[in-house]
Design a protein around this motif. Structure first.
Motif, PDB file in Angstrom:
ATOM      1  N   ASN A  43       0.818  -1.208   0.000  1.00 43.87           N
ATOM      2  CA  ASN A  43       0.000   0.000   0.000  1.00 43.87           C
ATOM      3  C   ASN A  43       0.855   1.263   0.000  1.00 43.87           C
ATOM      4  OD1 ASN A  43      -3.106  -0.392   0.267  1.00 43.87           O
ATOM      5  ND2 ASN A  43      -2.225  -2.027   1.498  1.00 43.87           N
ATOM      6  N   ALA A 175      -7.191  -3.861   9.732  1.00 41.04           N
ATOM      7  CA  ALA A 175      -8.373  -3.123   9.286  1.00 41.04           C
ATOM      8  C   ALA A 175      -8.929  -2.266  10.418  1.00 41.04           C
ATOM      9  CB  ALA A 175      -9.433  -4.096   8.774  1.00 41.04           C
ATOM     10  N   ARG A 255      -6.078  -6.645  -3.578  1.00 42.48           N
ATOM     11  CA  ARG A 255      -6.321  -5.219  -3.844  1.00 42.48           C
ATOM     12  C   ARG A 255      -6.736  -4.934  -5.279  1.00 42.48           C
ATOM     13  NH1 ARG A 255      -3.423   0.338  -2.116  1.00 42.48           N
ATOM     14  NH2 ARG A 255      -4.031   1.564  -3.936  1.00 42.48           N
ATOM     15  N   GLN A 259     -10.210  -7.397  -5.603  1.00 46.48           N
ATOM     16  CA  GLN A 259     -10.709  -6.170  -4.964  1.00 46.48           C
ATOM     17  C   GLN A 259     -11.538  -6.461  -3.717  1.00 46.48           C
ATOM     18  OE1 GLN A 259     -12.682  -3.823  -7.978  1.00 46.48           O
ATOM     19  NE2 GLN A 259     -10.875  -3.769  -9.301  1.00 46.48           N
ATOM     20  N   GLY A 261      -9.960  -6.038  -0.438  1.00 47.64           N
ATOM     21  CA  GLY A 261      -9.435  -5.266   0.676  1.00 47.64           C
ATOM     22  C   GLY A 261      -8.703  -6.103   1.707  1.00 47.64           C
ATOM     23  N   SER A 262      -8.380  -5.463   2.854  1.00 45.99           N
ATOM     24  CA  SER A 262      -7.585  -6.136   3.880  1.00 45.99           C
ATOM     25  C   SER A 262      -8.337  -7.279   4.545  1.00 45.99           C
ATOM     26  CB  SER A 262      -7.126  -5.123   4.940  1.00 45.99           C
ATOM     27  OG  SER A 262      -8.246  -4.491   5.540  1.00 45.99           O
TER      28      SER A 262
END
Length: 434
Positions: A43, A175, A255, A259, A261-262
């Motif tokens: 990130n 998160a 990601r 898609q 996320g964490s």
């Protein structure tokens, strides 16, 4: 007067119970920290780099952890065979606790950076270089050789359970609050350190002072080279996992491809551990006894097929891609556990205690080469050809190398059972515990 029979289950030994608890905490910390380390680095890199450039950063992190292990392997194995293995694990666990704590503080204060992450990765690599051989050589000292396969399976359950929970807990903690994942890892490493102090005295091989340490370091390589069955299992695992490095690219898939996320990263990263833990749990009750070589070869081929299936999720509709990916990773983990069980059983049972540290260090080197160096290879390859092609091509490569190894090492194909040789059973037996 008759002598009562020795306990037949590893958990009847207090030293092994302490070892098991500590191992679980350390593995939980390791995989929680590793997944967050890669996610955070990716990130940070994506703020200024393309997907290809950020993928290369993942490769550099793997390389930063592998290089210390590569250069230190001859020394760490010799150290594990000549010094108290409990003391070595305690020092390295303390270092890992400090490293995780520093990352927690840096993230909390907002000055975490790629150079810091790479520096911590090197420190972690050094600590694991010494920790792995000592941990691996210590385990067979805690139980009699007759129950060692069961002990390996139970230890693998703890390891795989840590692999399941670690990435998921790390992803969820990150998160919620990014620094919390590192703080959790530091606490778990500290708990593992405390558990190591509950392991009492164990047999330690007598130090060989008649020859130069360098000559003794070479003995480990000579032994592995001369035992073609052990050599086959170690190198097959090395090249298969080195090529099929799907898990190294999970941050990219989480990601930019799936898609999710964490939180989704945690689900994906935990999936191989689920399959592996179920397989290891099965082996803890029903240890593998027959056709061990063929089963390992078949498992590695299945590992490659599962890697290909995961790579192909990029072409599936979003509605089913994640579910198919998780299923593929579960199968991948179960297949890998079969390979791990065969390799660990052969290495631990066939190796004299006086040489276990050096042989364990070589085994760890191949494992780290397949994992950390595999991360580097996957990251760099993904930067060149894209992550999807890197994953699918790696799965194909794992299958091809397995077929070649079946021809190159007929000993592996013909291995019917573990058949431990007489390596001095009195040296391996732990002192009897009441």
């Amino acid at each position: 007067m008759s002598i009562p029979p020795a306990p037949r289950h590893p958990l009847t030994f207090g030293n092994f119970r302490a070892y098991l608890v500590g191992r679980f905490a350390a593995v939980l910390a390791q995989y929680s920290m590793m997944i967050v380390l890669g996610w955070q680095a990716y990130n940070i890199a994506r703020e200024t780099m393309s997907t290809a450039g950020a993928s290369a950063q993942l490769g550099l992190i793997g390389l930063a952890q592998f290089l210390p292990l590569f250069f230190l392997t001859p020394v760490t194995g010799w150290v594990a065979d000549h010094y108290d293995r409990r003391a070595i694990t305690r020092v390295t666990l303390a270092l890992l606790t400090a490293a995780a704590g520093l990352l927690a503080f840096a993230t909390y204060e907002g000055w975490v950076s790629l150079p810091l992450i790479f520096g911590i990765a090197v420190i972690v690599g050094v600590a694991r270089a010494f920790n792995g051989p000592a941990y691996g050589a210590l385990a067979p000292n805690l139980v009699p050789v007759e129950v060692l396969p069961n002990a390996i399976a139970i230890s693998s359950v703890a390891w795989q359970t840590g692999m399941i929970a670690g990435p998921a807990v790390g992803g969820y903690a990150y998160a919620a609050t990014p620094w919390g994942a590192y703080a959790l890892a530091a606490g778990l490493y500290g708990f593992a350190l405390v558990a190591m102090f509950f392991i009492g005295r164990v047999p330690q091989p007598q130090r060989d002072t008649s020859r130069h340490p360098v000559r003794q370091m070479i003995d480990g390589v000579t032994y592995v080279k001369g035992n073609r069955l052990v050599l086959a299992t170690i190198t097959l695992d090395l090249f298969a996992v080195l090529l099929a490095g799907a898990t190294a690219l999970l941050p990219v898939y989480a990601r930019d491809i799936l898609q999710v996320g964490s939180t989704g990263l945690g689900h994906l990263a935990a999936s191989p551990g689920i399959g592996a833990a179920v397989t290891a749990l099965w082996f803890s009750f029903r240890p593998m006894k027959t056709h061990v070589g063929l089963k390992m070869l078949g498992a590695v081929i299945l590992f490659g097929l599962a890697t290909i299936a995961f790579g192909c999720t990029a072409f599936l509709p979003r509605s089913i891609a994640v579910e198919v990916g998780i299923a593929a990773l579960i199968v991948l983990g179960g297949a890998d556990m079969v390979s791990v069980f065969v390799r660990q059983s052969l290495v631990q049972i066939h190796t004299p205690d006086a040489m276990r540290g050096r042989v364990s260090s070589l085994s760890q080197l191949t494992i780290s080469a397949s994992n950390e160096l595999g991360e580097a290879e996957s990251g760099f390859l993904a930067a060149l050809v894209g992550p999807v092609a890197a994953v699918i091509g790696g799965g194909i490569g794992a299958i091809l190398i397995t077929l070649y190894w079946a021809r190159l090492f007929p000993e592996l194909r013909l291995a019917h059972s573990f058949d431990p040789p007489d390596i001095g059973r009195a040296d391996i037996h732990q002192e009897k515990e009441s």
